[in-house]
Design an enzyme around this catalytic site. Structure first.
Site, mmCIF file in Angstrom:
data_model
loop_
_atom_site.group_PDB
_atom_site.id
_atom_site.type_symbol
_atom_site.label_atom_id
_atom_site.label_comp_id
_atom_site.label_asym_id
_atom_site.label_seq_id
_atom_site.Cartn_x
_atom_site.Cartn_y
_atom_site.Cartn_z
ATOM 1 N N LYS A 148 0.830 -1.215 0.000
ATOM 2 C CA LYS A 148 0.000 0.000 0.000
ATOM 3 C C LYS A 148 0.857 1.255 0.000
ATOM 4 O O LYS A 148 0.524 2.229 -0.666
ATOM 5 C CB LYS A 148 -0.952 0.000 1.201
ATOM 6 C CG LYS A 148 -2.106 -0.968 1.012
ATOM 7 C CD LYS A 148 -3.206 -0.718 2.006
ATOM 8 C CE LYS A 148 -4.394 -1.621 1.706
ATOM 9 N NZ LYS A 148 -5.453 -1.504 2.703
ATOM 10 N N LYS A 193 -4.334 -8.692 -10.634
ATOM 11 C CA LYS A 193 -5.629 -8.901 -9.994
ATOM 12 C C LYS A 193 -6.592 -7.790 -10.410
ATOM 13 O O LYS A 193 -6.197 -6.631 -10.474
ATOM 14 C CB LYS A 193 -5.402 -8.851 -8.475
ATOM 15 C CG LYS A 193 -6.472 -9.459 -7.644
ATOM 16 C CD LYS A 193 -6.161 -9.295 -6.164
ATOM 17 C CE LYS A 193 -6.758 -7.986 -5.670
ATOM 18 N NZ LYS A 193 -6.953 -7.892 -4.231
ATOM 19 N N LYS A 239 -10.146 -1.988 -8.573
ATOM 20 C CA LYS A 239 -10.646 -0.685 -9.025
ATOM 21 C C LYS A 239 -9.513 0.320 -9.157
ATOM 22 O O LYS A 239 -9.610 1.271 -9.918
ATOM 23 C CB LYS A 239 -11.741 -0.165 -8.099
ATOM 24 C CG LYS A 239 -11.308 0.014 -6.678
ATOM 25 C CD LYS A 239 -12.497 -0.052 -5.746
ATOM 26 C CE LYS A 239 -12.034 -0.403 -4.350
ATOM 27 N NZ LYS A 239 -12.915 -1.238 -3.604
#
Ligand code: ADP
Length: 327
Positions: A115, A196, A199
């Site tokens: 992240k 993967k 969004k």
């Protein structure tokens, strides 16, 4: 005998896509409908603060995510369904857990590394302490089972570590949480099928549950198939997997055979898949629109869920405060 407690949540950071559906939501609805568990499903708005959304977007997306989960089959009569920030206890227990957790344990988390790499300009402390809030989300309700995929195991182990660190310091209180590992398909991006479906990759990469049939068709037309060399190409495998999940079994077998024989027509596969996805979510689209058009009803459902959750949270926090000596 009381039923095992299951807890799971999702961030309100975008419309649900078919990866979220096959990887999480569909499983929740099945667990809920089995009647075997006491279920808690929440919209993780506090977690979403670690991301880059504006306040306006966040407010809107909380409502949309609520409407979408209800439309997808979360039934507030069977599941305690609520917005995380509406229940006192998550942040307080999270803070208490902050004080029993060593920083080095958080720095090991692979999701933190991932992240941080994704938002280099905003590596806030919340990204690091995120799994602590997650531990609080679960232990606040004395969760026993958490439905997760392989990639979340590290966080769940940390939840158990945190529970143990708390117990060692303040006395035995939190029990062990077990993963409910379900074999969930990993849905890949339409445009970059080695990644993967997410969004964060952008609109063309995902099929949203709310997409109209024409949009689904347009997106699938552009899906990457066998540019990287024929049989077994990841894009083709992904479309076949989706057809297996959403389409008729015979049709799936036919396209798998065609692929083996080298007679597969990707255009036909895409049309069949677009049709299958559109049909699967026809009822979802209708219900989603109904919930979004009736804000009062939506608020009522969420308020009832939060009230219910609050009772359980209060019980836990009364005990926890006593144990740590702040009441
Ligand atoms: P996104 O990657 O689109 O931001 P999230 O990280 O919010 O999605 O994921 C929410 C839930 O959906 C998680 O339980 C996650 O495991 C599941 N999920 C997300 N993307 C996929 C995918 N492509 N395939 C399977 N499951 C997925």
């Amino acid at each position: 005998m009381s039923k095992p407690v299951i807890i799971s949540g999702i961030q309100p950071t975008g419309n649900l896509h078919i990866g979220n559906y096959l990887g999480a939501v569909k499983n929740w609805v099945e667990l809920q409908n089995s009647g075997q568990y006491e279920m808690y499903i929440f919209i993780a708005d506090l977690h979403s603060l670690t991301g880059m959304q504006s306040a306006e977007e966040r407010r809107k997306q909380i409502k949309t995510t609520a409407a979408e989960l209800l439309a997808a089959g979360i039934d507030p009569k069977k599941t305690t369904f609520f917005v995380q920030s509406e229940v006192d206890g998550h942040t307080e227990l999270g803070w208490i857990f902050n004080t029993v957790t060593h920083v080095s344990e958080l720095e090991r988390m692979t999701q933190f590394k991932d992240k941080s790499a994704h938002q280099e300009k905003n590596i806030n402390a919340g990204l690091l302490t995120y799994p602590i809030l997650q531990a609080a989300d679960i232990l606040l309700y004395k969760g026993q089972l958490v439905p997760i995929g392989q990639d979340q195991i590290q966080h769940l182990e940390l939840t158990n570590d945190i529970g143990r660190w708390f117990n060692n310091r303040y006395g035995e209180f939190f029990g062990e949480v077990k993963p409910l590992l379900t074999k969930i398909p990993k849905v890949m991006s339409l445009l970059e099928p080695t990644k993967k479906m997410s969004k964060s990759l952008g609109q063309g990469h995902v099929v949203e549950l709310a997409d109209e049939p024409e949009t689904i068709e347009t997106k699938l037309k552009k899906a990457v198939t066998a540019t990287e060399g024929g049989a077994g190409a990841p894009g083709v495998q992904n479309l076949l997997l989706l057809l297996k999940e959403f389409g008729d079994a015979k049709l799936h077998v036919k396209f798998v055979d065609d692929e083996k024989n080298g007679t597969i027509r990707y255009g036909d596969l895409k049309t069949a898949l677009a049709d299958a996805i559109s049909k699967t979510f026809a009822d979802f689209r209708k219900k989603r629109a109904e919930y979004l058009a009736d804000e009062k009803k939506l608020q009522k459902v969420l308020k009832a869920g939060a009230d219910n959750a609050q009772k359980v949270a209060d019980k836990t926090m009364t005990e926890v405060r006593k144990l740590v000596g702040i009441k």
